[in-house]
Enzyme design. Structure first.
Site, mmCIF file in Angstrom:
data_model
loop_
_atom_site.group_PDB
_atom_site.id
_atom_site.type_symbol
_atom_site.label_atom_id
_atom_site.label_comp_id
_atom_site.label_asym_id
_atom_site.label_seq_id
_atom_site.Cartn_x
_atom_site.Cartn_y
_atom_site.Cartn_z
ATOM 1 N N HIS A 198 -13.957 7.091 -2.875
ATOM 2 C CA HIS A 198 -12.883 6.758 -1.996
ATOM 3 C C HIS A 198 -12.824 7.108 -0.645
ATOM 4 O O HIS A 198 -12.242 7.041 0.051
ATOM 5 C CB HIS A 198 -11.490 6.696 -2.431
ATOM 6 C CG HIS A 198 -10.911 7.993 -2.957
ATOM 7 N ND1 HIS A 198 -11.710 9.456 -3.388
ATOM 8 C CD2 HIS A 198 -10.281 9.304 -2.228
ATOM 9 C CE1 HIS A 198 -10.638 10.685 -3.059
ATOM 10 N NE2 HIS A 198 -10.202 10.417 -1.988
HETATM 11 C C1 UD1 Z 1 -5.649 9.282 0.428
HETATM 12 C C2 UD1 Z 1 -5.272 10.656 1.703
HETATM 13 C C3 UD1 Z 1 -7.047 11.292 0.795
HETATM 14 C C4 UD1 Z 1 -6.577 11.381 -1.018
HETATM 15 C C5 UD1 Z 1 -6.395 10.145 -1.005
HETATM 16 C C6 UD1 Z 1 -5.833 10.201 -3.386
HETATM 17 C C7 UD1 Z 1 -4.763 10.606 3.559
HETATM 18 C C8 UD1 Z 1 -5.105 11.606 5.058
HETATM 19 N N1 UD1 Z 1 -5.864 10.066 2.318
HETATM 20 O O1 UD1 Z 1 -6.757 8.868 0.753
HETATM 21 O O2 UD1 Z 1 -6.755 12.799 1.118
HETATM 22 O O3 UD1 Z 1 -8.184 11.882 -1.453
HETATM 23 O O4 UD1 Z 1 -5.340 9.582 -0.786
HETATM 24 O O5 UD1 Z 1 -6.459 8.829 -3.359
HETATM 25 O O6 UD1 Z 1 -3.927 11.460 3.665
HETATM 26 N N2 UD1 Z 1 -3.701 1.330 -1.060
HETATM 27 C C9 UD1 Z 1 -3.175 0.515 -2.209
HETATM 28 N N3 UD1 Z 1 -3.091 0.856 -2.859
HETATM 29 C C10 UD1 Z 1 -2.501 2.163 -2.531
HETATM 30 C C11 UD1 Z 1 -2.846 2.418 -1.845
HETATM 31 C C12 UD1 Z 1 -3.672 2.736 -1.232
HETATM 32 O O7 UD1 Z 1 -3.491 -0.560 -2.083
HETATM 33 O O8 UD1 Z 1 -1.089 2.868 -3.181
HETATM 34 C C13 UD1 Z 1 -5.306 0.782 -0.553
HETATM 35 C C14 UD1 Z 1 -4.766 0.215 0.840
HETATM 36 O O9 UD1 Z 1 -5.668 -0.787 1.235
HETATM 37 C C15 UD1 Z 1 -4.376 1.072 2.299
HETATM 38 C C16 UD1 Z 1 -6.050 2.655 2.082
HETATM 39 O O10 UD1 Z 1 -5.634 1.747 0.183
HETATM 40 O O11 UD1 Z 1 -5.322 1.259 3.825
HETATM 41 C C17 UD1 Z 1 -5.810 3.674 1.911
HETATM 42 O O12 UD1 Z 1 -5.027 4.332 1.732
HETATM 43 P P1 UD1 Z 1 -4.503 5.967 2.723
HETATM 44 O O13 UD1 Z 1 -3.307 6.665 1.241
HETATM 45 O O14 UD1 Z 1 -4.164 5.275 3.690
HETATM 46 O O15 UD1 Z 1 -5.536 6.668 1.891
HETATM 47 P P2 UD1 Z 1 -6.256 7.334 0.725
HETATM 48 O O16 UD1 Z 1 -8.001 6.431 1.206
HETATM 49 O O17 UD1 Z 1 -5.575 6.678 -0.427
HETATM 50 N N1 UDP Z 2 -7.868 10.222 -11.513
HETATM 51 C C1 UDP Z 2 -7.113 8.787 -12.242
HETATM 52 N N2 UDP Z 2 -7.307 7.704 -12.945
HETATM 53 C C2 UDP Z 2 -8.295 7.054 -12.349
HETATM 54 C C3 UDP Z 2 -9.383 8.332 -11.280
HETATM 55 C C4 UDP Z 2 -8.078 9.855 -10.719
HETATM 56 O O1 UDP Z 2 -5.797 9.276 -13.639
HETATM 57 O O2 UDP Z 2 -8.613 6.256 -12.237
HETATM 58 C C5 UDP Z 2 -7.073 11.014 -11.422
HETATM 59 C C6 UDP Z 2 -8.226 12.672 -11.577
HETATM 60 O O3 UDP Z 2 -8.472 12.950 -12.977
HETATM 61 C C7 UDP Z 2 -7.608 13.671 -11.249
HETATM 62 C C8 UDP Z 2 -6.668 12.792 -9.443
HETATM 63 O O4 UDP Z 2 -6.739 11.461 -9.950
HETATM 64 O O5 UDP Z 2 -6.331 14.179 -11.003
HETATM 65 C C9 UDP Z 2 -7.112 12.426 -8.251
HETATM 66 O O6 UDP Z 2 -7.501 11.661 -7.355
HETATM 67 P P1 UDP Z 2 -8.406 10.980 -5.807
HETATM 68 O O7 UDP Z 2 -9.800 11.137 -6.251
HETATM 69 O O8 UDP Z 2 -7.579 10.091 -5.539
HETATM 70 O O9 UDP Z 2 -7.993 12.048 -4.690
HETATM 71 P P2 UDP Z 2 -8.602 13.488 -4.801
HETATM 72 O O10 UDP Z 2 -8.628 14.131 -5.636
HETATM 73 O O11 UDP Z 2 -10.157 13.226 -3.701
HETATM 74 O O12 UDP Z 2 -7.848 14.267 -3.512
#
Ligand code: UD1
Ligand code: UDP
Length: 377
Positions: free
Chosen positions: A204
């Site tokens: 992601h």
């Molecule tokens: C964010 C964090 C990243 C982390 C990730 C965990 C930052 C800069 N990025 O990235 O470090 O690894 O979370 O998963 O803080 N969206 C939904 N539903 C949600 C959330 C997001 O549909 O509940 C979609 C939206 O289209 C949004 C996109 O995902 O624009 C990105 O969401 P955002 O929170 O900006 O960043 P992540 O890629 O989730």
């Molecule tokens: N995770 C989850 N369901 C999923 C994918 C990930 O519960 O479908 C959990 C995973 O076990 C880990 C955390 O989400 O604890 C990782 O989150 P993510 O990869 O979104 O973020 P990052 O760790 O890269 O910031």
């Protein structure tokens, strides 16, 4: 009073042991959810499944550009902190929620504890790297998962009295939930999978999915792996990735795309996979703890410990490199877990409790804090 700030899936999971510890010790605390993640399967499912109390505040900031998201979170957090006046706030990791939480608290002269401090990818193109550096340098208590992250902070000139090697709370979260997962859930059966007979994928990161060529490289790599191993590739897709795949018009034919899973289901999928392909930070750690080989779809990592113990390799996004690493991954077995023994949350809460009683942590514990309280140093 301790203020626990969180906003995204990994923060909810990695803060869950800290919340449980506050509950167990009967401490005064509140949970402030920024609402950075808000879809049920990225947010509420974890509160429900991990039996966490509902947040006391939810800022509902939602998605947006970095500046608008960070700005909105700061304003919301400032209001809550002015009302609650906690002695210390805890932030976890490297998201925009962490950056905003620590900036808002620092400006109000409220002490900040940064959980999972000291990680560095040395790649300032990643928004997370900026967030980590800023938060570390304005935090009062830096809870590092390993000696490597401890040393990094000392190298950057941070006062050693502020730094505590606690282990990573992800170990606590895995230990607290893996048995529950085994007893409560049978996601393998639900998906018609057998242990060691499928491959698990998640990715992601903005620097992968927002760049067409990199996203394409990963997808081609997955298809090569599918042809070579003839095993199901299970892909619980992050909403950001789903959005970008649709935008660029790529096909995921042949890959088993499923919605993001709850933590218990996901732990089972990770523990039983032949190997995992990912760009997630949490997955690099969890696979290391669970004994599953990991291939990281990035050019660098802020989790070098996983490379050192041999649970993880960096494959980048070149399709052939991904395939070659997958062929080798199945031979990797048996390594030690560098992330601690599952007591990180207790150490963190104990240190915070002493700050809440107005005594500075270094006064209370002296220079030997890390040696006495923490692992390894
Ligand atoms: C964010 C964090 C990243 C982390 C990730 C965990 C930052 C800069 N990025 O990235 O470090 O690894 O979370 O998963 O803080 N969206 C939904 N539903 C949600 C959330 C997001 O549909 O509940 C979609 C939206 O289209 C949004 C996109 O995902 O624009 C990105 O969401 P955002 O929170 O900006 O960043 P992540 O890629 O989730
Ligand atoms: N995770 C989850 N369901 C999923 C994918 C990930 O519960 O479908 C959990 C995973 O076990 C880990 C955390 O989400 O604890 C990782 O989150 P993510 O990869 O979104 O973020 P990052 O760790 O890269 O910031």
């Amino acid at each position: 009073m301790i203020g626990i700030i969180l906003g995204t899936r990994p923060e909810i999971i990695k803060m869950s042991p800290v919340i449980k510890e506050c509950e167990d010790q009967g401490l005064e605390y509140f949970i402030l959810h920024t609402g950075q993640h808000y879809s049920y399967e990225m947010d509420r499912i974890f509160f429900d499944m991990l039996n966490l109390p509902q947040p006391d505040y939810n800022l509902d900031v939602g998605s947006g550009t970095h500046a608008s998201q960070t700005g909105k979170i700061m304003v919301g957090i400032e209001n809550v902190l002015n009302k609650e006046l906690p002695e210390v706030v805890l932030v976890q990791g490297d998201t925009n929620t962490v950056l905003s939480g620590s900036l808002a608290a620092a400006k109000l002269n409220i002490k900040i504890g940064h959980v999972e401090a000291g990680l560095r990818s040395f790649d300032r193109g990643m928004p997370e790297e900026i967030n980590r550096i800023v938060s570390d340098h304005i935090s009062d208590y830096l809870f590092t998962p390993t000696k490597t992250s401890y040393s990094q902070l000392i190298k950057e000139g941070i006062d050693p009295k502020k730094v505590f090697v606690t282990g990573n709370t992800v170990v606590d979260a895995v230990y607290q939930n893996i048995e529950i997962a085994k007893n409560k859930i049978d996601i393998l059966k639900d998906l018609y999978l057998l242990p060691q007979n499928y491959i698990l994928v998640t990715f992601h990161r903005a620097e992968n999915v927002d760049i067409k060529e990199r996203l394409e490289g990963i997808i081609i790599g997955l298809k090569l792996i599918k042809n070579y191993f003839s095993l199901p590739i299970i892909f619980p897709i992050h909403p950001r990735t789903a959005k970008m795949i649709e935008k660029f018009g790529f096909s995921l034919e042949g890959i088993n795309v499923i919605p993001p899973q709850g933590f218990l289901e996901f732990l089972q999928l990770e523990a039983n996979a032949k190997f995992v392909l990912t760009d997630s930070g949490g997955l690099q750690e969890e696979t290391c703890i669970l004994g599953t080989p990991c291939i990281t779809l990035r050019d660098n990592t802020e989790r070098p410990e996983t490379l050192e113990v041999g649970s993880n390799v960096l494959a980048g996004v070149d399709p052939l490199a991904i395939l070659n690493h997958a062929k080798n991954a199945v031979r990797r077995k048996h390594w030690s877990n560098p992330y601690g023994n599952g007591t990180a949350a207790k150490l963190i809460v104990d240190i915070c409790k002493n700050t809440a009683s107005e005594k500075s942590c270094s006064d209370k514990y002296g220079d030997e804090t890390a040696a006495k309280l923490a692992l390894n140093v």
